[in-house]
Every structure is written in structure tokens, then in C-alpha cells.
Design an enzyme around this catalytic site. Structure first.
Site, PDB file in Angstrom:
ATOM      1  CG  HIS A  42      40.774  46.687  51.380  1.00 33.61           C
ATOM      2  ND1 HIS A  42      41.686  45.810  50.830  1.00 33.61           N
ATOM      3  CD2 HIS A  42      41.110  47.922  50.905  1.00 33.61           C
ATOM      4  CE1 HIS A  42      42.532  46.484  50.066  1.00 33.61           C
ATOM      5  NE2 HIS A  42      42.203  47.757  50.090  1.00 33.61           N
ATOM      6  CD  GLU A  43      39.343  51.265  51.391  1.00 38.03           C
ATOM      7  OE1 GLU A  43      40.295  52.001  51.725  1.00 38.03           O
ATOM      8  OE2 GLU A  43      39.307  50.678  50.296  1.00 38.03           O
ATOM      9  CG  HIS A  97      44.348  50.865  52.904  1.00 34.31           C
ATOM     10  ND1 HIS A  97      45.607  50.542  52.446  1.00 34.31           N
ATOM     11  CD2 HIS A  97      43.480  50.475  51.928  1.00 34.31           C
ATOM     12  CE1 HIS A  97      45.511  49.976  51.251  1.00 34.31           C
ATOM     13  NE2 HIS A  97      44.237  49.918  50.917  1.00 34.31           N
ATOM     14  CD  GLU A 143      45.019  48.725  47.458  1.00 40.61           C
ATOM     15  OE1 GLU A 143      44.044  48.022  47.794  1.00 40.61           O
ATOM     16  OE2 GLU A 143      45.120  49.915  47.770  1.00 40.61           O
TER      17      GLU A 143
END
Length: 281
Positions: free
Chosen positions: A130-131, A134, A198
Site C-alpha cells: 500500500h505504501e 503511494h 487511500e
């Protein structure tokens, strides 16, 4: 949310910064505020990673200090087609994570000690993916800049309330209203940007890891941990974290203006994506 809409929201936040400056010093104050906002964006572009790590009291680490974590990130970043980011660990018991930095070559992935102690390997992979998402979509710079502007608007509005224009034509009621409404407006804009980012990072991260259910299970744990274990961090920096790190500090207005989408909705989307991937296999 498309890039054009995000640009419009950022422009709205900058205009709000100028409006607060106008309240304090008229046209000259507005110009100075806009110039200051531009300078802040330049500074944040170059120094965002260090400033955010300081907010979270995080320390950069090497492979020798955490070989399993380093190798996991290295494997996932290769799947994402990214350079190896700098790794950092924040000394917080609350399980959480965030990414920051100005570009691919200066990105940082940070996890808390609580995260490493709580989640399984599959869940940790989901969080890291997930990071990395980003970073891949360059969200970490956007969220860092919006966090800084939101905090600056709040501080400037409060400054204007107590040290604003003393002209006879000045309106004390307007100053009070601006001091109250400007931070709320900044928070709403920040919320609109962060929530959609998100969702996007969840989807891209699930593709990187190949197991959406890992991130879904991790989000459940992180949400419960954030509610149970307080983390003392600036509200302006909170949107950078994977789940709201201030969830344990109470509800009310904080819940209403949360910069994170509901975890239940994020989990539902990930579970649906997992089902689609199984059907396509």
C-alpha cells in the site's frame, strides 16, 4: 478523483491561504500569504521526508538492522518497478505506516514498532505494498504538501484572530469567523484529497502484493490498534498514515472530519478485488 480535480482542490487550499492573509493585512497580506504558500511548497518539495520523519520521531534503518523487513520491501518494490526506498521505523506502539518523499529516488517507507509486533507476514506485505503504491502514484508528496498547507492555514487563521488588522474598518466578527471556518475548510479539502488517494493506494497496493486479502486483514488490525493505542502526532500529519492515527483521541468532530475513508469500505473493496482475482485465475 482525477488529477484535474485534485489540482482544483489544491488551488482552493492555496486561495484559502490567501484569503486568511487578506483578513490579516488586506491586499498586501494576501500577496504575502500567497508568496509564503509558494515558498512552503518549494521547501516541502525538498525537505518533506525529513520533516515528516521528525513529526513521527522515526529513524532511518539499514538492512543490517532489519534484514527481513528490508528484503520484503526490496522484493515488493521490484514488483512495483520502483527504486529501493529508504526505510524507517517510528517508536510508536500503535500499528501504522506511511510513505513520504519528493520522488521515486527520495522516497521513504516508515512503519511503527507496533505494526511489526502485531501483523502477520502476509498482512505486513499488504501494508508495505500500500505504501509503495503511494510512491508509485506520487501521492506521498501531494499528501505531505496538503498536510503542511492545512496546518499553516490553521496557524495563520489563529494569528489573524489575535494579531490581525487594527484598522477602524476591520470587523472582529469576520476575524473570529475566519479563525473558525478557515481551518475547517482546509480540513475538508485535505479530507477530499486524502480519502480518494487511500482507495487508489489500496487498489494499486493489492496489485503489487497479489493478495488483496492480506491488506484487508491488516487494515482491520490497524483500525483496532489505532482505536486502542493512542499516538501523539500532529493532526496535520495524520493523513499520511495508513489508518487514522488519532482514532483513539475521541470521536465527535474528529470522526466527522476524518481524512481517511471508512476502514469497512476499504476492506469491502479489497475483498471484492480478491474475489475478482480468484475468478480470473
Amino acid at each position: 478523483m482525477g488529477n484535474i480535480k485534485v489540482f482544483a482542490l489544491m488551488a482552493g487550499m492555496t486561495a484559502l491561504f490567501g484569503a486568511v492573509g487578506a483578513m490579516i493585512g488586506g491586499q498586501g497580506g494576501m500577496i504575502m500569504a500567497l508568496v509564503f504558500a509558494a515558498l512552503m511548497n518549494v521547501v516541502m518539495y525538498w525537505a518533506s521526508a525529513g520533516m515528516v520523519l521528525k513529526m513521527y520521531r522515526a529513524q532511518k534503518i539499514t538492512r543490517e538492522q532489519a534484514p527481513e523487513l528490508y528484503d520484503m520491501v526490496d522484493r515488493l518494490r521490484q514488483r512495483a518497478g520502483l527504486p529501493m526506498p529508504t526505510l524507517a521505523i517510528a517508536p510508536h506502539a500503535q500499528p501504522n505506516a506511511f510513505a513520504t518523499g519528493r520522488d521515486y529516488d527520495h522516497a521513504v517507507v516508515c512503519v511503527t514498532e507496533g505494526l511489526l509486533d502485531l501483523v502477520t507476514r502476509d498482512e505486513l506485505e499488504g501494508v508495505i505494498a500500500h505504501e509503495l503504491a503511494h510512491i508509485k502514484t506520487r501521492d506521498m508528496l501531494l499528501q505531505t504538501v496538503t498536510a503542511t498547507l492545512a496546518g499553516a492555514i490553521s496557524n495563520l487563521a489563529n494569528f489573524g484572530l489575535f494579531f490581525g488588522s487594527q484598522d477602524e474598518d476591520s470587523n472582529p466578527a469576520a476575524a473570529i469567523g475566519m479563525a473558525i471556518l478557515a481551518p475547517i475548510a482546509a480540513m475538508i479539502i485535505q479530507m477530499a484529497i486524502s480519502r480518494q488517494r487511500e482507495f487508489k493506494a489500496d487498489a494499486v497496493g493489492a496489485q503489487i502484493s497479489g493478495r488483496p486479502i492480506g491488506l484487508a486483514n491488516a487494515l482491520r488490525r490497524l483500525e483496532a490498534g489505532a482505536r486502542a493505542v493512542p499516538m501523539h502526532v500532529s493532526p496535520a500529519a495524520a493523513p499520511l498514515a495508513q489508518v487514522n492515527p488519532l482514532a483513539a483521541h475521541g470521536g465527535g468532530m474528529r470522526k466527522l472530519f476524518s481524512t481517511h475513508p471508512p476502514t469497512e469500505e476499504r476492506v469491502a473493496r479489497l475483498e471484492a478485488l480478491q474475489s475478482e482475482m480468484r475468478m480470473a485465475a
